[in-house]
Design a protein around this motif. Structure first.
Motif, PDB file in Angstrom:
ATOM      1  N   LEU A  42     -32.169 -13.892  26.826  1.00 41.36           N
ATOM      2  CA  LEU A  42     -32.695 -14.743  27.897  1.00 41.36           C
ATOM      3  C   LEU A  42     -32.882 -16.176  27.414  1.00 41.36           C
ATOM      4  N   THR A  43     -32.309 -17.106  28.166  1.00 41.26           N
ATOM      5  CA  THR A  43     -32.482 -18.525  27.858  1.00 41.26           C
ATOM      6  C   THR A  43     -32.902 -19.254  29.121  1.00 41.26           C
ATOM      7  N   ARG A  44     -33.915 -20.081  28.984  1.00 40.91           N
ATOM      8  CA  ARG A  44     -34.343 -20.915  30.112  1.00 40.91           C
ATOM      9  C   ARG A  44     -34.574 -22.323  29.582  1.00 40.91           C
ATOM     10  N   SER A  45     -33.834 -23.276  30.137  1.00 36.36           N
ATOM     11  CA  SER A  45     -33.945 -24.661  29.663  1.00 36.36           C
ATOM     12  C   SER A  45     -34.532 -25.541  30.737  1.00 36.36           C
ATOM     13  N   PHE A  46     -35.333 -26.484  30.290  1.00 35.56           N
ATOM     14  CA  PHE A  46     -35.802 -27.534  31.188  1.00 35.56           C
ATOM     15  C   PHE A  46     -35.261 -28.855  30.662  1.00 35.56           C
TER      16      PHE A  46
ATOM     17  N   ARG B 154     -33.767 -28.862  27.141  1.00 38.45           N
ATOM     18  CA  ARG B 154     -34.550 -28.269  26.063  1.00 38.45           C
ATOM     19  C   ARG B 154     -34.809 -26.807  26.403  1.00 38.45           C
ATOM     20  N   ALA B 155     -34.413 -25.921  25.494  1.00 34.45           N
ATOM     21  CA  ALA B 155     -34.569 -24.488  25.748  1.00 34.45           C
ATOM     22  C   ALA B 155     -36.010 -24.073  25.442  1.00 34.45           C
ATOM     23  N   VAL B 156     -36.760 -23.749  26.490  1.00 34.60           N
ATOM     24  CA  VAL B 156     -38.134 -23.266  26.302  1.00 34.60           C
ATOM     25  C   VAL B 156     -38.107 -21.803  25.883  1.00 34.60           C
ATOM     26  N   ILE B 157     -37.173 -21.052  26.463  1.00 30.31           N
ATOM     27  CA  ILE B 157     -36.902 -19.688  26.015  1.00 30.31           C
ATOM     28  C   ILE B 157     -35.473 -19.702  25.505  1.00 30.31           C
ATOM     29  N   ASP B 158     -35.279 -19.196  24.305  1.00 31.17           N
ATOM     30  CA  ASP B 158     -33.996 -19.395  23.643  1.00 31.17           C
ATOM     31  C   ASP B 158     -33.473 -18.078  23.078  1.00 31.17           C
ATOM     32  N   GLY B 159     -32.717 -17.363  23.888  1.00 31.59           N
ATOM     33  CA  GLY B 159     -32.119 -16.112  23.427  1.00 31.59           C
ATOM     34  C   GLY B 159     -33.141 -15.030  23.131  1.00 31.59           C
ATOM     35  N   LEU B 160     -34.080 -14.859  24.042  1.00 31.98           N
ATOM     36  CA  LEU B 160     -35.197 -13.936  23.811  1.00 31.98           C
ATOM     37  C   LEU B 160     -34.810 -12.482  24.110  1.00 31.98           C
ATOM     38  N   GLU B 161     -35.280 -11.579  23.265  1.00 26.68           N
ATOM     39  CA  GLU B 161     -35.067 -10.142  23.459  1.00 26.68           C
ATOM     40  C   GLU B 161     -36.430  -9.479  23.631  1.00 26.68           C
ATOM     41  N   LEU B 162     -36.526  -8.563  24.585  1.00 21.76           N
ATOM     42  CA  LEU B 162     -37.813  -7.901  24.814  1.00 21.76           C
ATOM     43  C   LEU B 162     -37.591  -6.580  25.529  1.00 21.76           C
ATOM     44  N   THR B 163     -38.273  -5.556  25.059  1.00 19.28           N
ATOM     45  CA  THR B 163     -38.260  -4.291  25.770  1.00 19.28           C
ATOM     46  C   THR B 163     -39.698  -3.813  25.917  1.00 19.28           C
ATOM     47  N   VAL B 164     -40.043  -3.368  27.098  1.00 21.17           N
ATOM     48  CA  VAL B 164     -41.366  -2.784  27.324  1.00 21.17           C
ATOM     49  C   VAL B 164     -41.170  -1.379  27.865  1.00 21.17           C
ATOM     50  N   ARG B 165     -41.804  -0.415  27.215  1.00 14.56           N
ATOM     51  CA  ARG B 165     -41.676   0.973  27.666  1.00 14.56           C
ATOM     52  C   ARG B 165     -42.510   1.190  28.929  1.00 14.56           C
ATOM     53  N   PRO B 166     -42.162   2.184  29.739  1.00 15.13           N
ATOM     54  CA  PRO B 166     -42.997   2.488  30.914  1.00 15.13           C
ATOM     55  C   PRO B 166     -44.401   2.855  30.445  1.00 15.13           C
ATOM     56  N   GLY B 167     -45.395   2.307  31.091  1.00 12.02           N
ATOM     57  CA  GLY B 167     -46.768   2.648  30.766  1.00 12.02           C
ATOM     58  C   GLY B 167     -47.329   1.945  29.552  1.00 12.02           C
ATOM     59  N   GLU B 168     -46.510   1.094  28.926  1.00 10.93           N
ATOM     60  CA  GLU B 168     -46.984   0.425  27.724  1.00 10.93           C
ATOM     61  C   GLU B 168     -47.760  -0.839  28.085  1.00 10.93           C
ATOM     62  N   PHE B 169     -48.808  -1.105  27.325  1.00 11.11           N
ATOM     63  CA  PHE B 169     -49.596  -2.325  27.525  1.00 11.11           C
ATOM     64  C   PHE B 169     -49.223  -3.317  26.431  1.00 11.11           C
ATOM     65  N   VAL B 170     -48.540  -4.378  26.834  1.00 12.48           N
ATOM     66  CA  VAL B 170     -48.072  -5.365  25.861  1.00 12.48           C
ATOM     67  C   VAL B 170     -48.789  -6.680  26.110  1.00 12.48           C
ATOM     68  N   ALA B 171     -49.297  -7.277  25.027  1.00  9.03           N
ATOM     69  CA  ALA B 171     -49.903  -8.601  25.148  1.00  9.03           C
ATOM     70  C   ALA B 171     -48.976  -9.617  24.512  1.00  9.03           C
ATOM     71  N   LEU B 172     -48.834 -10.742  25.181  1.00 11.67           N
ATOM     72  CA  LEU B 172     -47.964 -11.799  24.700  1.00 11.67           C
ATOM     73  C   LEU B 172     -48.816 -13.004  24.341  1.00 11.67           C
ATOM     74  N   LEU B 173     -48.855 -13.300  23.035  1.00 15.72           N
ATOM     75  CA  LEU B 173     -49.658 -14.424  22.559  1.00 15.72           C
ATOM     76  C   LEU B 173     -48.754 -15.608  22.250  1.00 15.72           C
ATOM     77  N   GLY B 174     -49.367 -16.747  22.195  1.00 18.61           N
ATOM     78  CA  GLY B 174     -48.596 -17.927  21.826  1.00 18.61           C
ATOM     79  C   GLY B 174     -49.405 -19.171  22.121  1.00 18.61           C
ATOM     80  N   ARG B 175     -49.017 -20.253  21.445  1.00 19.41           N
ATOM     81  CA  ARG B 175     -49.737 -21.501  21.701  1.00 19.41           C
ATOM     82  C   ARG B 175     -49.386 -22.032  23.084  1.00 19.41           C
TER      83      ARG B 175
END
Lengths: 237, 267
Positions: B27-31, B34-55
């Motif tokens: 996944l890439t998203r540019s503004f 400038r790529a704010v998201i740059d070739g991102l990979e992510l998988t979330v399992r059903p029922g999984e609780f995932v927290a996404l941290l970052g500045r």
């Protein structure tokens, strides 16, 4: 009091301004012989018809230009251009186009109303919080759902402001329209009174205009209270 | 709810439901170049609780908007459940609709008022069903927003810093509520936050986003309900803060309570 004393002592001549007592008697006379009520009915009718026609036109145009970019390009540029023309100035044109009957008076009222409603409804639509539109999208609302549940309710405060302005404008347009040429209505009463130096009748007519304006404002305020009770605004202390 | 095809984003078919709730590849998203998201990979399992941290500004909110289908100018592949729902940092209730109408907004068909009442009951707001949003407190409005998300019975619940604007005490209550709702509903949750302790309290897995990719991830295998005071919790917090670029000594000032983990100011 001062006014009554000045009138009674003859300092204030009745041709300049009639005494309050005379005005009250004249008002009673005009009401009891049916002149004033019938004139009011005619005038109020003109305002209502103009208000409805102008309201429909103004709101329709505002929706067209507020909801679509194409509409904005077509409508808004034109309206903004026409806005710089003083609307009272088009009276001669209306008389040439529409004659001297009811049509030019109603057209004048409708024009004033349409402008105010257009500007406020358009601004209201474009002022809707983009975050709420986004929330609506994330909730699965389609284009029509967004318009109905998010955009239009969000534009309602602007529309109500527009309605108040346009009512004030409608009375103004009525005064102008009826003073140009009329054979009935409050403006006609005033014109006639001017011919005979009847300052008492003129003052009565002015009071009636003022009262009708106040009544209209009261109606809009009531409407606002009913429709905008959700609004989290400062309401005074 | 149709979070449907957006751009290359495709709704997940039933047979893949068992393997992943969210699948993001390249996944890439540019503004503006400038790529704010740059070739991102992510998988979330059903029922999984995932927290996404970052500045602040690392692209975590952008990622959530992409998953919510609100941002479609993307490259790469994104697949999300057809039924997903979002709760934003601001409750974003329509001020002109009473609470229960807000909850039902956008539901297909003509749902009964009871549906909204049930959802509001679940978040402890039964008594405010008929209220105007302006009369709600911050915490109540946020719970109404949660009820509005849950009434859609989502397979994926996206939470964008939903507790960020709440005061410390209200935040603790809201966090507990989310934990309980997740346990009861069993939907996958992606929580975007800048609060390390919040992430550690709630999530099965914590991701740290940096420079447009998932830079770090760790499974949180602490037993629930979790104890902020436990040494393992503190160790995990120190590790995550380190990953987020917060120096060691700053850790002390952040250790006062659950409300103290905010990184937006620290980072």
């Amino acid at each position: 009091m001062l006014w009554q004393v000045l009138s009674a002592s003859g300092v204030l001549h009745p041709d300049v301004l009639a005494s309050p007592g005379t005005i009250a008697r004249t008002a009673a006379g005009l009401v009891s012989d049916g002149t004033l009520p019938s004139a009011m009915l005619v005038s109020v009718q003109r305002v209502l018809v103009g208000l409805v026609l102008g309201g429909v036109a103004g709101v329709a145009l505002a929706l067209a230009s507020g909801l679509s970019r194409l509409g904005e390009d077509l409508v808004d540029a034109t309206v903004q251009m026409l806005r710089s023309i003083p609307w009272v100035g088009v009276i001669p044109l209306f008389i040439i186009w529409l004659g001297i009957g009811e049509a030019p008076k109603i057209a004048l009222i409708a024009l004033g109303v349409a402008f105010h409603l257009y500007l406020n409804v358009y601004a209201g639509i474009r002022g809707v919080d983009a975050q709420l539109v986004e929330a609506g999208t994330s909730l699965g609302l389609g284009r029509w759902g967004l318009i109905r549940h998010v955009v239009l309710p969000g534009a309602l405060p602007g529309a109500m402001t527009g309605l108040r302005y346009s009512l004030a404008t409608a009375w103004l347009a009525l005064v102008f329209g009826e003073s140009v040429n009329a054979d009935d209505g409050i403006g006609f009463l005033m014109n006639q009174a001017r011919e005979f130096f009847r300052t008492d009748v003129i003052v009565v007519c002015l009071i009636v205009y003022a009262l009708l304006g106040l009544l209209a404002d009261f109606l809009v305020r009531t409407l606002e209270r009913l429709l905008l009770q959700w609004r989290p605004t400062f309401t005074g202390q | 709810m149709a979070t449907d095809v957006h751009g290359p984003v495709s709704p997940k078919t039933a047979d893949s439901a068992s393997t992943a709730a969210v699948r993001v590849a390249g996944l890439t998203r540019s503004f503006g170049g400038r790529a704010v998201i740059d070739g991102l990979e992510l998988t979330v399992r059903p029922g999984e609780f995932v927290a996404l941290l970052g500045r602040s500004g690392c692209g975590k909110s952008t990622l959530l908007r992409v998953l919510a289908g609100l941002d479609r100018e993307i490259e790469g592949e994104v697949s999300v459940p057809r039924r997903s729902a979002v709760a934003f940092q601001a409750p974003r209730l329509m001020p002109w609709k009473k609470v229960w109408r807000n909850v039902l907004l956008g539901l297909p068909g003509r749902p009964e008022r009871e549906v909204a009442e049930r959802a509001l009951g679940e978040v402890g707001l039964s008594h405010r069903t008929d209220a105007w949003p302006k009369t709600l407190s911050g915490g109540e409005a946020q719970r109404a927003s949660l009820a509005r998300a849950l009434v859609r019975e989502p397979d994926l619940l996206l939470l964008d810093e939903p507790f960020g604007a709440l005061d410390a005490l209200t935040r603790i209550k809201a966090q507990r509520l989310v934990a309980e709702l997740w346990r009861r509903r069993g939907c996958a949750v992606l929580l975007v936050t800048h609060d390390v302790e919040e992430a550690l309290l709630l999530a099965d897995r914590v991701l740290v986003m940096d420079e447009g990719v998932i830079a770090y991830e760790t499974a949180i295998d602490l037993p629930r309900p979790r104890d902020i005071a436990s040494p393992r919790f503190a160790a995990l917090r120190a590790r995550l803060l380190d990953r987020l670029g917060v120096e060691g000594p700053a850790d002390d000032s952040l250790a006062d309570g659950p409300a103290g983990g905010g990184l937006a100011d620290a980072a």
